[in-house]
Design an enzyme around this catalytic site. Structure first.
Site, PDB file in Angstrom:
ATOM      1  N   ALA A 137       0.761  -1.247  -0.024  1.00 18.05           N
ATOM      2  CA  ALA A 137       0.135   0.081  -0.017  1.00 18.05           C
ATOM      3  C   ALA A 137       0.808   1.286  -0.134  1.00 18.05           C
ATOM      4  CB  ALA A 137      -0.937  -0.135   1.109  1.00 18.05           C
ATOM      5  N   GLY A 175       3.561   1.416  -2.044  1.00 18.91           N
ATOM      6  CA  GLY A 175       4.155   1.635  -3.061  1.00 18.91           C
ATOM      7  C   GLY A 175       3.946   2.670  -4.133  1.00 18.91           C
ATOM      8  N   ALA A 187       0.200   1.659  -6.102  1.00 17.52           N
ATOM      9  CA  ALA A 187      -1.033   1.947  -5.231  1.00 17.52           C
ATOM     10  C   ALA A 187      -1.251   3.335  -5.381  1.00 17.52           C
ATOM     11  CB  ALA A 187      -0.696   1.651  -3.824  1.00 17.52           C
ATOM     12  N   ARG A 224       5.301  -2.581   5.170  1.00 15.98           N
ATOM     13  CA  ARG A 224       6.285  -2.773   6.136  1.00 15.98           C
ATOM     14  C   ARG A 224       6.141  -1.239   6.943  1.00 15.98           C
ATOM     15  NH1 ARG A 224      11.343  -5.324   3.624  1.00 15.98           N
ATOM     16  NH2 ARG A 224      10.853  -3.417   2.071  1.00 15.98           N
ATOM     17  N   VAL A 253       4.917  -9.261   5.351  1.00 14.38           N
ATOM     18  CA  VAL A 253       4.193 -10.410   4.658  1.00 14.38           C
ATOM     19  C   VAL A 253       4.568 -11.718   5.213  1.00 14.38           C
ATOM     20  CG1 VAL A 253       3.082  -9.204   2.766  1.00 14.38           C
ATOM     21  CG2 VAL A 253       5.455 -10.310   2.347  1.00 14.38           C
ATOM     22  N   LYS A 309       1.873  -7.733 -12.540  1.00 14.93           N
ATOM     23  CA  LYS A 309       2.976  -8.479 -13.201  1.00 14.93           C
ATOM     24  C   LYS A 309       4.241  -8.076 -12.703  1.00 14.93           C
ATOM     25  CE  LYS A 309       4.564  -5.050 -16.543  1.00 14.93           C
ATOM     26  NZ  LYS A 309       4.818  -4.501 -17.745  1.00 14.93           N
ATOM     27  N   ASP A 319      -3.384  -7.348 -16.569  1.00 11.94           N
ATOM     28  CA  ASP A 319      -2.584  -6.778 -17.771  1.00 11.94           C
ATOM     29  C   ASP A 319      -3.174  -5.480 -18.292  1.00 11.94           C
ATOM     30  OD1 ASP A 319      -1.665  -6.111 -20.386  1.00 11.94           O
ATOM     31  OD2 ASP A 319      -1.179  -8.269 -20.842  1.00 11.94           O
ATOM     32  N   HIS A 320      -2.930  -4.431 -17.729  1.00 11.62           N
ATOM     33  CA  HIS A 320      -3.527  -3.217 -18.077  1.00 11.62           C
ATOM     34  C   HIS A 320      -4.050  -2.856 -19.318  1.00 11.62           C
ATOM     35  CE1 HIS A 320       0.448  -1.272 -18.389  1.00 11.62           C
ATOM     36  NE2 HIS A 320      -0.173  -0.319 -19.048  1.00 11.62           N
ATOM     37  N   HIS A 324       1.721  -7.896 -22.623  1.00 14.72           N
ATOM     38  CA  HIS A 324       0.800  -6.976 -23.686  1.00 14.72           C
ATOM     39  C   HIS A 324       0.720  -7.096 -25.168  1.00 14.72           C
ATOM     40  CE1 HIS A 324       1.319  -4.944 -19.849  1.00 14.72           C
ATOM     41  NE2 HIS A 324       2.458  -4.426 -20.089  1.00 14.72           N
TER      42      HIS A 324
HETATM   43  P1  NAD Z   1       7.078  -0.814  -4.790  1.00  7.30           P
HETATM   44  O1  NAD Z   1       8.623  -1.155  -4.715  1.00  7.30           O
HETATM   45  O2  NAD Z   1       6.979   1.022  -5.014  1.00  7.30           O
HETATM   46  O3  NAD Z   1       6.284  -1.111  -3.601  1.00  7.30           O
HETATM   47  C1  NAD Z   1       6.434  -2.174  -3.202  1.00  7.30           C
HETATM   48  C2  NAD Z   1       5.443  -2.568  -2.102  1.00  7.30           C
HETATM   49  O4  NAD Z   1       5.503  -3.570  -1.285  1.00  7.30           O
HETATM   50  C3  NAD Z   1       5.696  -1.152  -0.854  1.00  7.30           C
HETATM   51  O5  NAD Z   1       4.512  -0.909  -0.065  1.00  7.30           O
HETATM   52  C4  NAD Z   1       6.726  -2.118   0.264  1.00  7.30           C
HETATM   53  O6  NAD Z   1       6.411  -1.448   1.566  1.00  7.30           O
HETATM   54  C5  NAD Z   1       5.844  -3.518   0.301  1.00  7.30           C
HETATM   55  N1  NAD Z   1       6.880  -4.244   0.764  1.00  7.30           N
HETATM   56  C6  NAD Z   1       8.089  -4.820   0.436  1.00  7.30           C
HETATM   57  N2  NAD Z   1       8.475  -5.978   1.230  1.00  7.30           N
HETATM   58  C7  NAD Z   1       7.622  -6.255   1.972  1.00  7.30           C
HETATM   59  C8  NAD Z   1       7.278  -6.984   2.984  1.00  7.30           C
HETATM   60  N3  NAD Z   1       8.320  -7.935   3.551  1.00  7.30           N
HETATM   61  N4  NAD Z   1       6.192  -6.979   3.741  1.00  7.30           N
HETATM   62  C9  NAD Z   1       5.426  -6.074   3.567  1.00  7.30           C
HETATM   63  N5  NAD Z   1       5.318  -5.256   2.590  1.00  7.30           N
HETATM   64  C10 NAD Z   1       6.556  -5.145   1.837  1.00  7.30           C
HETATM   65  O7  NAD Z   1       6.539  -1.335  -6.292  1.00  7.30           O
HETATM   66  P2  NAD Z   1       5.378  -1.013  -7.077  1.00  7.30           P
HETATM   67  O8  NAD Z   1       6.208   0.004  -8.183  1.00  7.30           O
HETATM   68  O9  NAD Z   1       4.432  -0.228  -6.516  1.00  7.30           O
HETATM   69  O10 NAD Z   1       4.861  -2.267  -7.738  1.00  7.30           O
HETATM   70  C11 NAD Z   1       3.996  -3.138  -7.211  1.00  7.30           C
HETATM   71  C12 NAD Z   1       3.948  -4.419  -7.874  1.00  7.30           C
HETATM   72  O11 NAD Z   1       3.050  -3.925  -9.112  1.00  7.30           O
HETATM   73  C13 NAD Z   1       5.186  -5.112  -8.472  1.00  7.30           C
HETATM   74  O12 NAD Z   1       4.883  -6.458  -8.806  1.00  7.30           O
HETATM   75  C14 NAD Z   1       5.292  -4.285  -9.700  1.00  7.30           C
HETATM   76  O13 NAD Z   1       6.066  -5.221 -10.877  1.00  7.30           O
HETATM   77  C15 NAD Z   1       3.983  -4.268 -10.460  1.00  7.30           C
HETATM   78  N6  NAD Z   1       3.793  -3.121 -11.397  1.00  7.30           N
HETATM   79  C16 NAD Z   1       4.117  -2.048 -10.962  1.00  7.30           C
HETATM   80  C17 NAD Z   1       3.769  -0.836 -12.153  1.00  7.30           C
HETATM   81  C18 NAD Z   1       4.229   0.543 -11.830  1.00  7.30           C
HETATM   82  O14 NAD Z   1       4.165   1.476 -12.469  1.00  7.30           O
HETATM   83  N7  NAD Z   1       4.942   0.865 -10.473  1.00  7.30           N
HETATM   84  C19 NAD Z   1       3.491  -1.221 -13.242  1.00  7.30           C
HETATM   85  C20 NAD Z   1       3.091  -2.634 -13.373  1.00  7.30           C
HETATM   86  C21 NAD Z   1       3.240  -3.570 -12.705  1.00  7.30           C
END
Ligand code: NAD
Length: 484
Positions: free
Chosen positions: A14, A16, A19, A47, A87, A149, A178-179, A241
């Site tokens: 949440a 990240g 989100a 975390r 987690v 993904k 898959d957006h 995609h």
């Molecule tokens: P991010 O690194 O910004 O966020 C990761 C999140 O996971 C954070 O909230 C972090 O605190 C949490 N986290 C990490 N280890 C943890 C643990 N042990 N326990 C609890 N929480 C933990 O990543 P993101 O960019 O938000 O991406 C998230 C997912 O979405 C990934 O699988 C990424 O491949 C996918 N994704 C992201 C995007 C994008 O544009 N950011 C696009 C497509 C897919």
């Protein structure tokens, strides 16, 4: 507000980037449009040690541009709670369950749960295992899992991941995002193909010369160098995609628009893909490239990006010629092209029709272009008689581009996909069969490239890729329609 959209979202990851940029705005848009009942709540977990108040501020910040009424936005944010959670720590799931049960009662949610796994796939197995084992899965409502993904890095790892998740959840509870499948113009492909007799009757090898799909980005890897250097364009874009778009463009008409019928036809295409030929000479059907500094020296090359190995051979560009080995499509090459730091950001499909082959005219091929983003719309280029004496031709373009306001007001991909999850509609999500078949196809290319360790073709940043991508088409007397 319908009864069935009651739901408790539990978002893992949440704090990240995804989100913040996509999920909170998407949920807010649904709320604003009345598509999410008041009986909803969100538990954000990650975390970091955040309070509910801080989390609600973060949510408000993420939707800032969408807010019409401060009061309405604040009442939206009140539905959000935060739970610090590692987690891997099984104790934390007890606390999470207690909070989930409390919110379920407080908002009269009746047991409907959506678990959004927005974090590294390496945690997916652990999370789904704990959700099942520690009874976060309810008996009285639906339990659906949204998965981001990348779903593995090759067939073997994706199968292992899938098996792990399947220990706790069935395929019909899984929604692999898959957006691209949520994009209006991608969804429009089937509507356009199967609702217009003119198009439907010409959508075949007798009328179509070749199909071109371009998903180009003008940005480089930005802060994602570490992830991208291990992935590359083939895994990042082609496996998911691009192959999804290929299947939508060439699948047979489904018996109906049900999830199973659409999936069945898409899968039939992916299974019919002919094994790709990947060589170091001009016979290759797949070429790769990596961006070098731009010609004016102002834009750095991929090897100079942060967290990228300075000798890396990771591809930032892929172009390929795909053959669908069926009587319908064998003679129609499907060209795909994707890359970073190309001259323009665009997602589009160009359908190049055959010329009439009559002695009357030397006509140019009719061209149908479907613009997916950032422009959305359809352009049809036809031959037209040039005004004046004689029977000379000139191309004319019928263009239907959606206005900026229309595009701005149309639902965003994540918004539509989350609504589909609320409604239990899996049509626009990647099914395991499609994911597995796509990985098997892409793995063959990866294997060959992993053996080519001497060099990689370079292209200057902000151009449309290496010259090898042009040669690929020239050999068939074709050329890229989109020049950038
Ligand atoms: P991010 O690194 O910004 O966020 C990761 C999140 O996971 C954070 O909230 C972090 O605190 C949490 N986290 C990490 N280890 C943890 C643990 N042990 N326990 C609890 N929480 C933990 O990543 P993101 O960019 O938000 O991406 C998230 C997912 O979405 C990934 O699988 C990424 O491949 C996918 N994704 C992201 C995007 C994008 O544009 N950011 C696009 C497509 C897919």
């Amino acid at each position: 507000m319908s009864e069935d959209t009651k739901a408790l979202f539990i978002i893992f990851g949440a704090t990240g980037d995804l989100a913040h940029r996509k999920l909170y705005p998407a949920i807010y848009r649904l709320y604003k449009k009345g598509m999410l009942s008041e009986s909803f709540a969100v538990i954000g977990t990650a975390r970091r040690d955040w309070s509910d108040e801080h989390y609600q501020e973060v949510v408000l910040d993420s939707i800032e541009d969408l807010i019409d009424s401060k009061e309405h936005a604040e009442s939206f944010a009140k539905h959000f709670r935060y739970q610090s959670h590692n987690v891997k720590d099984s104790e934390h799931y007890h606390t999470l369950k207690e909070l989930a049960d409390t919110l379920d009662e407080e908002y009269a949610i009746e047991g409907n749960r959506i678990f959004y796994l927005s974090m590294s796939p390496s945690f997916f197995g652990t999370i789904t295992h704990h959700l099942r084992e520690q009874s976060l899965v309810t008996e009285n409502g639906f339990n659906r899992v949204i998965i981001e993904k990348p779903f593995g890095t090759d067939f073997d790892s994706s199968k292992a991941l899938n098996d792990e998740i399947n220990d706790s959840f069935d395929e019909d509870q899984l929604y692999r995002i898959d957006h691209y499948l949520g994009k209006e113009m991608v969804q429009n492909l089937l509507a356009m193909r199967f609702s217009n007799r003119l198009i439907e009757n010409s959508w075949n090898k007798d009328s179509i010369s070749n199909i071109q799909i371009t998903l180009s980005e003008d940005l480089g890897v930005e802060e994602r160098g570490e992830y991208y250097d291990k992935s590359g364009a083939l895994r990042d874009m082609v496996q998911n995609h691009m192959l999804q778009v290929v299947s939508l463009l060439t699948m047979k008409k489904p018996a109906s628009f049900t999830t199973n019928n659409v999936r069945k036809e898409k899968l039939a295409i992916l299974k019919a893909l002919k094994d790709p030929k990947v060589t170091q000479d001009d016979k290759t059907e797949f070429v790769r490239g990596q961006y070098a500094p731009s010609e004016d020296g102002k834009t750095k090359g991929y090897r100079q990006e942060e967290k990228v190995d300075p000798d890396t051979l990771t591809e930032t560009f892929v172009a390929g010629k795909l053959t669908i080995d069926t009587d319908e499509w064998r003679d129609v090459p499907v060209y795909i092209r994707t890359g970073k730091r190309l001259s323009e950001k665009t997602s589009r499909v160009d359908i190049v029709f055959r010329s009439t082959e009559s002695d009357l005219f030397s006509d140019q091929p009719t061209l149908l272009s479907v613009l997916i983003s950032p422009d959305e719309g359809i352009e049809l280029t036809l031959n037209n008689k040039k005004i004046g004496p004689g029977m000379h031709l000139e191309p004319t373009q019928l263009s239907n581009l959606r206005s900026e306001d229309t595009v701005k007001d149309s639902p965003e991909a994540y918004e539509k996909l989350i609504l589909d999850v609320l409604n239990g509609d899996e049509t626009h999500f990647a099914h395991w069969g499609e994911v597995a078949t796509s990985w098997k196809y892409v793995d063959q290319i990866r294997k060959e490239w992993d053996n080519m360790t001497e060099s990689i073709p370079f292209y200057p940043a902000l151009t449309m890729g290496p010259k090898e991508a042009d040669v690929l088409l020239e050999q068939q007397n074709h050329k890229w329609i989109f020049k950038g």
